[in-house]
Design a protein around this motif. Structure first.
Motif, PDB file in Angstrom:
ATOM      1  N   HIS A  24      -3.332  -5.011  14.880  1.00 47.70           N
ATOM      2  CA  HIS A  24      -4.014  -5.001  14.255  1.00 47.70           C
ATOM      3  C   HIS A  24      -4.511  -5.645  13.330  1.00 47.70           C
ATOM      4  O   HIS A  24      -3.636  -5.533  12.591  1.00 47.70           O
ATOM      5  N   GLN A  26      -7.544  -5.276  10.224  1.00 54.07           N
ATOM      6  CA  GLN A  26      -8.562  -4.657   9.405  1.00 54.07           C
ATOM      7  C   GLN A  26      -9.630  -6.222   9.399  1.00 54.07           C
ATOM      8  O   GLN A  26      -8.926  -7.052   8.060  1.00 54.07           O
ATOM      9  N   CYS A  67     -18.888  -7.100  10.235  1.00 53.07           N
ATOM     10  CA  CYS A  67     -17.826  -6.831  10.855  1.00 53.07           C
ATOM     11  C   CYS A  67     -17.887  -7.562  11.879  1.00 53.07           C
ATOM     12  O   CYS A  67     -16.602  -7.719  12.336  1.00 53.07           O
ATOM     13  N   SER A 105     -14.414   1.818  21.010  1.00 50.81           N
ATOM     14  CA  SER A 105     -13.485   0.398  20.765  1.00 50.81           C
ATOM     15  C   SER A 105     -13.740   0.090  22.033  1.00 50.81           C
ATOM     16  O   SER A 105     -14.764  -0.293  22.038  1.00 50.81           O
ATOM     17  N   ASP A 139     -10.498   2.154  13.123  1.00 54.50           N
ATOM     18  CA  ASP A 139      -9.675   2.678  12.985  1.00 54.50           C
ATOM     19  C   ASP A 139      -9.746   4.416  12.925  1.00 54.50           C
ATOM     20  O   ASP A 139      -9.837   4.855  13.008  1.00 54.50           O
ATOM     21  N   ARG A 158      -8.663   6.014   6.229  1.00 55.64           N
ATOM     22  CA  ARG A 158      -9.006   5.083   7.635  1.00 55.64           C
ATOM     23  C   ARG A 158      -9.451   5.218   8.001  1.00 55.64           C
ATOM     24  O   ARG A 158     -10.689   4.157   9.064  1.00 55.64           O
ATOM     25  N   LEU A 163     -11.343  -2.502  13.090  1.00 58.13           N
ATOM     26  CA  LEU A 163     -10.375  -3.578  13.234  1.00 58.13           C
ATOM     27  C   LEU A 163     -10.648  -4.058  14.091  1.00 58.13           C
ATOM     28  O   LEU A 163     -11.045  -3.996  14.838  1.00 58.13           O
ATOM     29  N   GLU A 165      -9.081  -6.132  17.365  1.00 59.58           N
ATOM     30  CA  GLU A 165      -7.265  -6.120  18.030  1.00 59.58           C
ATOM     31  C   GLU A 165      -7.463  -7.621  18.901  1.00 59.58           C
ATOM     32  O   GLU A 165      -8.061  -7.823  19.294  1.00 59.58           O
ATOM     33  N   CYS A 195      -9.064 -10.942   7.619  1.00 59.23           N
ATOM     34  CA  CYS A 195      -8.678 -10.799   6.768  1.00 59.23           C
ATOM     35  C   CYS A 195      -7.726 -10.446   6.130  1.00 59.23           C
ATOM     36  O   CYS A 195      -7.273 -11.922   6.094  1.00 59.23           O
ATOM     37  N   SER A 203      -3.542  -4.177   6.452  1.00 56.80           N
ATOM     38  CA  SER A 203      -4.354  -4.407   6.758  1.00 56.80           C
ATOM     39  C   SER A 203      -3.835  -4.941   8.277  1.00 56.80           C
ATOM     40  O   SER A 203      -4.331  -5.083   9.218  1.00 56.80           O
ATOM     41  N   ASN A 238       2.638  -0.350  15.647  1.00 59.37           N
ATOM     42  CA  ASN A 238       2.769  -0.636  13.870  1.00 59.37           C
ATOM     43  C   ASN A 238       3.970  -0.951  12.881  1.00 59.37           C
ATOM     44  O   ASN A 238       4.475  -0.644  12.543  1.00 59.37           O
TER      45      ASN A 238
END
Ligand code: ADP
Ligand code: MG
Length: 499
Positions: A24, A26, A67, A105, A139, A158, A163, A165, A195, A203, A238
């Motif tokens: 991920h 950001q 984005c 998503s 997110d 957040r 994000l 992915e 990013c 991030s 994560n």
């Protein structure tokens, strides 16, 4: 594939480890993916929350064009296919930090399709890793359980942040490869500016998928595309540092082999990494796609990109790390290793070029990678905080190249610049550090040393290598300022050393 297979030996035979990463990243954008609220890090609790992010009834998402452009830009940097038609889906689940009750998503039709990147390993070997897809998503917020004994808190800052992915193919084969892939991805997004790669601020983080299979089965998977040749994978969520990615893979591979060899089986599950113990532990059993009841988000139209937009982004791409590495090797004659170290960090690469431009590139690279990086490491500084400027280091290299000073004196000047500042030319001038190239002065020093040491002179006749001792003495005599080449030549002539 001619890559050597990395085997792990267990009690019952050899195993291979297979790794795929979902990263991920950001998007570095001012606003969130579907609202105008700030995406900045570090605001007070719930300060950056619009009505959309809080999922108030009747609010509608509006896509942030910036984005979308960053996702395309990243896709191009991953040598991936840009899908001109993509769509957003709702991924439904309940969690207190997800007020919408679903995450927006992309499921079946992501904005970026398959790609491939080159990944450098420690020994200079380069492997290729396939990219499965890159999709855009929001997110979630953050639940905070440690503010009080009785209550939990939710921070929605957040919530809605954009994000990307980035999903790899299961093509990494060791902890080193997994870590190197993560590091290379970070390099690429930082070059692109899409990013900031700041892992401490969340991030960039990786979900690390690991499985083990019997030696030989990975090749069968590669030939057939049949996943049943691979073992069942676990997904550790994560993971936010390159070192942790390495630890997770090492730990999981060993744990899985032990479980299987002990007669157990690996369940497809989601795990957590404990940074204190270096171990992973079970978080929940893995949900499948159908558990989320994905469906196209009725509030959003399909995302359609035109060629002009994609071409504009393509034209604005910077020189990427792989190209830069190759150019450093061909234009400046750097070793693969040095070129990699310098090119994989955009700021280091720029610093290097500012110093090397019009100068001896190899010399510039040596001073950077050994002296300057040594200082930065010791003081815990980034290259952007370097206490030595490109002008100072460039000036120093000029003085070495035109033989005003020797390499040894240059180190002294470097230390002075570090401690007191100043330009190298002035330092050399003021402290009388100029190299003595006047052969008369050097000859006088050589004669003095020879006259004072008849024993050594006799020794050098049998063992020409001992001439090094004389070089040292003459340098001492001249305060380190004699041109070493001239000293060698004169000594050789006077001592009759021909080797
Ligand atoms: P999901 O979205 O359910 O997590 P994906 O099919 O998108 O599932 O795969 C997620 C990641 O897991 C990908 O990076 C993929 O390469 C990796 N992966 C899939 N199968 C394996 C396996 N057997 N071993 C290791 N990694 C795997
Ligand atoms: Mg996943």
């Amino acid at each position: 594939m001619s890559e050597p297979v990395k085997l792990l030996s267990g009690e019952t035979g050899d195993w291979e480890v297979v790794i795929g990463l979902e990263v991920h990243a950001q998007v570095s954008s001012v606003a969130k993916l579907f609202s105008g609220a700030s995406a900045a890090y570090g605001a007070g609790p719930n300060e950056n929350v619009s009505l959309v992010d809080a999922a108030m009834p009747g609010m509608l998402p509006v896509i942030n064009r910036y984005c979308v452009e960053q996702a395309v830009r990243t896709g191009l940097g991953l040598n991936a296919k840009i899908n001109k038609w993509s769509r957003f889906d709702r991924k439904n689940y309940f969690y207190p930090d997800l007020p919408q009750g679903y995450q927006i998503s992309q499921f079946k039709d992501p904005i970026v399709g398959e790609g491939e990147i080159e990944v450098e390993l420690d020994d200079g070997e380069v492997i290729k890793v396939g990219i499965e897809r890159l999709h855009l998503e929001q997110d979630a917020g953050k639940s905070i359980h440690d503010l009080s004994d009785s209550d939990s808190h939710v921070d929605l800052n957040r919530s809605g942040v954009a994000l990307m992915e980035i999903v790899s193919k299961p093509q990494m084969r060791s902890a080193e490869e997994g870590a190197a892939y993560f590091s290379k991805l970070r390099t690429i997004v930082r070059y692109l500016g899409t990013c900031d790669g700041n892992m401490d601020q969340g991030s960039m983080r990786a979900d690390v998928n690991v499985s083990v299979c019997r030696a030989g089965n990975y090749d069968k998977f590669r030939e057939s595309g049949d996943f049943s040749f691979l073992g069942t994978r676990t997904e550790t969520k994560n993971v936010n540092s390159i070192r942790y990615v390495r630890q997770v893979i090492d730990y999981e591979a060993r744990r899985q082999i032990q479980v299987i060899e002990g007669g157990g089986k690996i369940d497809q599950e989601t795990r957590l990494f404990d940074v204190k113990t270096g171990e992973t532990r079970m978080m929940r059993s893995k949900e499948d796609a159908h558990d989320y009841r994905y469906f196209p988000d009725p509030d959003l139209l399909p995302l359609i990109l035109d060629d002009a937009m994609i071409d504009d982004i393509k034209a604005s791409l910077p020189e990427l790390p792989d190209e830069k590495k190759r150019r450093f090797i061909s234009d400046y004659g750097l070793s693969i290793y040095d070129a990699t170290v310098l090119a994989m960090d955009r700021e280091k690469a720029e610093f290097f070029e500012a110093v090397a431009e019009g100068r001896d590139g190899k010399l510039a690279s040596n001073w950077l990678t050994t002296e300057l990086f040594g200082v930065l490491n010791k003081q815990g500084l980034e290259i952007s905080e370097s206490p030595i400027t490109t002008a100072q280091l460039g000036g120093l290299i000029d003085l070495i190249s035109d033989k005003t000073i020797s390499g040894k004196i240059a180190k002294q000047v470097f230390e002075i610049m570090l401690e007191e500042g100043g330009m190298p030319g002035d330092i050399v001038e003021q402290r009388g550090l100029k190299q003595v190239t006047d052969t008369g002065a050097i000859e006088a020093a050589v004669d003095a040393v020879i006259a004072a040491n008849p024993d050594q002179v006799a020794k050098v006749k049998d063992k020409p290598k001992t001439m090094g001792w004389f070089v040292g003495q003459v340098m001492k005599e001249t305060g380190g300022k004699a041109n070493p080449q001239a000293v060698n030549e004169i000594l050789r002539a006077k001592l009759g050393v021909t080797e």
